[in-house]
Motif scaffolding. Sequence first.
Motif, PDB file in Angstrom:
ATOM      1  N   LEU A 160       0.835  -1.199   0.000  1.00  0.00           N
ATOM      2  CA  LEU A 160       0.000   0.000   0.000  1.00  0.00           C
ATOM      3  C   LEU A 160       0.872   1.253   0.000  1.00  0.00           C
ATOM      4  O   LEU A 160       0.579   2.234  -0.695  1.00  0.00           O
ATOM      5  CB  LEU A 160      -0.933   0.003   1.207  1.00  0.00           C
ATOM      6  CG  LEU A 160      -2.180  -0.879   1.114  1.00  0.00           C
ATOM      7  CD1 LEU A 160      -2.876  -0.959   2.473  1.00  0.00           C
ATOM      8  CD2 LEU A 160      -3.144  -0.328   0.063  1.00  0.00           C
ATOM      9  N   LEU A 171      -5.029  -5.126  -5.365  1.00  0.00           N
ATOM     10  CA  LEU A 171      -4.522  -3.765  -5.219  1.00  0.00           C
ATOM     11  C   LEU A 171      -4.505  -3.047  -6.560  1.00  0.00           C
ATOM     12  O   LEU A 171      -4.881  -1.867  -6.653  1.00  0.00           O
ATOM     13  CB  LEU A 171      -3.113  -3.799  -4.623  1.00  0.00           C
ATOM     14  CG  LEU A 171      -2.400  -2.449  -4.479  1.00  0.00           C
ATOM     15  CD1 LEU A 171      -3.204  -1.502  -3.597  1.00  0.00           C
ATOM     16  CD2 LEU A 171      -0.999  -2.639  -3.912  1.00  0.00           C
ATOM     17  N   GLY A 219      -8.227  -1.513  -5.434  1.00  0.00           N
ATOM     18  CA  GLY A 219      -7.596  -0.391  -4.750  1.00  0.00           C
ATOM     19  C   GLY A 219      -7.358   0.795  -5.667  1.00  0.00           C
ATOM     20  O   GLY A 219      -7.667   1.945  -5.323  1.00  0.00           O
ATOM     21  N   LYS A 223      -7.852   7.831  -1.152  1.00  0.00           N
ATOM     22  CA  LYS A 223      -6.780   6.925  -0.744  1.00  0.00           C
ATOM     23  C   LYS A 223      -7.117   6.221   0.561  1.00  0.00           C
ATOM     24  O   LYS A 223      -6.893   5.013   0.707  1.00  0.00           O
ATOM     25  CB  LYS A 223      -5.469   7.706  -0.590  1.00  0.00           C
ATOM     26  CG  LYS A 223      -4.817   8.118  -1.891  1.00  0.00           C
ATOM     27  CD  LYS A 223      -3.448   8.727  -1.624  1.00  0.00           C
ATOM     28  CE  LYS A 223      -2.720   9.084  -2.912  1.00  0.00           C
ATOM     29  NZ  LYS A 223      -1.363   9.609  -2.659  1.00  0.00           N
ATOM     30  N   ALA A 263      -9.682   3.657  -0.038  1.00  0.00           N
ATOM     31  CA  ALA A 263      -9.094   2.531  -0.771  1.00  0.00           C
ATOM     32  C   ALA A 263      -8.345   1.592   0.162  1.00  0.00           C
ATOM     33  O   ALA A 263      -8.424   0.361   0.006  1.00  0.00           O
ATOM     34  CB  ALA A 263      -8.161   3.053  -1.858  1.00  0.00           C
ATOM     35  N   VAL A 264      -7.630   2.145   1.133  1.00  0.00           N
ATOM     36  CA  VAL A 264      -6.883   1.311   2.080  1.00  0.00           C
ATOM     37  C   VAL A 264      -7.835   0.400   2.849  1.00  0.00           C
ATOM     38  O   VAL A 264      -7.603  -0.813   2.975  1.00  0.00           O
ATOM     39  CB  VAL A 264      -6.068   2.192   3.049  1.00  0.00           C
ATOM     40  CG1 VAL A 264      -5.507   1.348   4.187  1.00  0.00           C
ATOM     41  CG2 VAL A 264      -4.945   2.901   2.314  1.00  0.00           C
ATOM     42  N   PHE A 290      -9.764  -2.069   0.282  1.00  0.00           N
ATOM     43  CA  PHE A 290      -8.833  -3.063  -0.257  1.00  0.00           C
ATOM     44  C   PHE A 290      -8.459  -4.108   0.789  1.00  0.00           C
ATOM     45  O   PHE A 290      -8.427  -5.309   0.490  1.00  0.00           O
ATOM     46  CB  PHE A 290      -7.574  -2.357  -0.773  1.00  0.00           C
ATOM     47  CG  PHE A 290      -6.385  -3.258  -0.897  1.00  0.00           C
ATOM     48  CD1 PHE A 290      -6.312  -4.207  -1.896  1.00  0.00           C
ATOM     49  CD2 PHE A 290      -5.329  -3.164   0.006  1.00  0.00           C
ATOM     50  CE1 PHE A 290      -5.207  -5.050  -1.999  1.00  0.00           C
ATOM     51  CE2 PHE A 290      -4.229  -3.994  -0.094  1.00  0.00           C
ATOM     52  CZ  PHE A 290      -4.174  -4.933  -1.096  1.00  0.00           C
TER      53      PHE A 290
END
Length: 478
Positions: free
Chosen positions: A29, A361, A365, A402, A405-406, A409
Amino acid sequence: MSATQSKRNIKWVEGLRGITSVLVIATHLARALDFWLFWPSDKKGVPPRWLQLPFLRIPWQGRIGVPVFAFLTGFVCAYKPLTLAYQKKNIPASLKSIARSAFRRPPRLMFPALIATVFSFILSCLGAYTASNHCDSFWVRFDAPDPLPFQMNVRRLFKSLLTTWTNTENKFDRHQWAMRPLLVGAFQVYIVLAATIGMRFKYRIVVHVLLITYWLMNVANLTETFGANLALGTLLAELSQHRPTQNFISAHQRILSYVVAPMLLLIGGYIGSYPHEHEDWMPWSNNLHKWLSDPAGDQSRGSIIVPLGANTGRRATSFFVQCVAISIFLSFSLQRMLSNRFLLWLGHHSFAVYLTHGTLLRTVGIWIVYGISGQPWEPAGKNEDGSQMEQMWLKPKSRMHKQVAVVVFTLVTYLAAWAWMKWVDTACARATMWLEKKVFDDEEEESRAGLAEKGFSSVNGNGSATRPTDAERGPPPP
């Protein structure tokens, strides 16, 4: 805790594997969304962020996952054969265990890796990597397979299925680069076990120490990552079977758990904080670089930890992993912490996480951060003088994207890992078990099929194959 109890508690292995799988996700990440975390600060002369400071930077800066998996491979591959040989006094059973483990290891790695590669190939054919191909993260673009016509993509698939196990290259899932070294490393452990299984304890320990020393003195690429940590895992598996060693650890548990282990973790953690690059940007990393790589100040020699010509970053991380491994071995408290039920669950799903997280990812992600379509984007053309124009890449939508997404994901990765273990890994295990039953005799005595292959197909009154007599065996071949 008694020596016998500590000796039998190896649940910590699964817990350590679980933590390592989380660290693998964290570092990738960081590579994809915040590559500056690999540096001691964002720019030279700029104060570092909290996550760029020593110790705090370890989960994000990378390099730690594969050395831990190498250590665990050495420990796990050695533990059962050693238990059979030195606790149950059954060397033939130990050698047979080594043979069966050596047979199982390739399909148990290759079958799941093949399925993960094919799944990534299907996504590539559907255009799922378009956003990754167009985003401003160089690392993501490098990892994502480029779009190709279908026939060329099929050829790339078959080439990747081969080169994963020849030169570690897999265009559909570059994270599989470690699969071949780990497979080769497991066989190195099996060879060492088979060669030393009849030796007395002190001489086996000498062999393991010499192997660790050899790999640490060898400055070839990745020797410290794989060779040294594999040998350390085998050494600690040996010592975990040695009653005097376990009795000593039990008798001095307080000082080992609360003094020695913390000191090892502090020293190893500081050295393991060595940054990916730009170590000269901060005083602490610059001093660490000089101490590790150039103590004389004239590039004439290295240090004990980083010999001249070795990769400083990998050596520093490997040293930290070795300190962690020894600390866990010495501390029953750390072993109990790593035996937590949640960590065991993470460890059980770690291989599935390793195989699925890269693909997820580069799709889920990246879709959240940059958009699914990967548009608008235009390839750079030529300037009036014929030179190549600078390529403009897609920018992240926002910092909030972001962060979302973390979270998404990570949740999707572990959900996929759960499904993988429930269906895909179970099917691969059944296929491997079927192959093993076809290849190996189940009984202590040779089966009828095994004797028939040697030309002794007659059966006795009980319906079992008649064994050859000494006269029938004949002299051995020259």
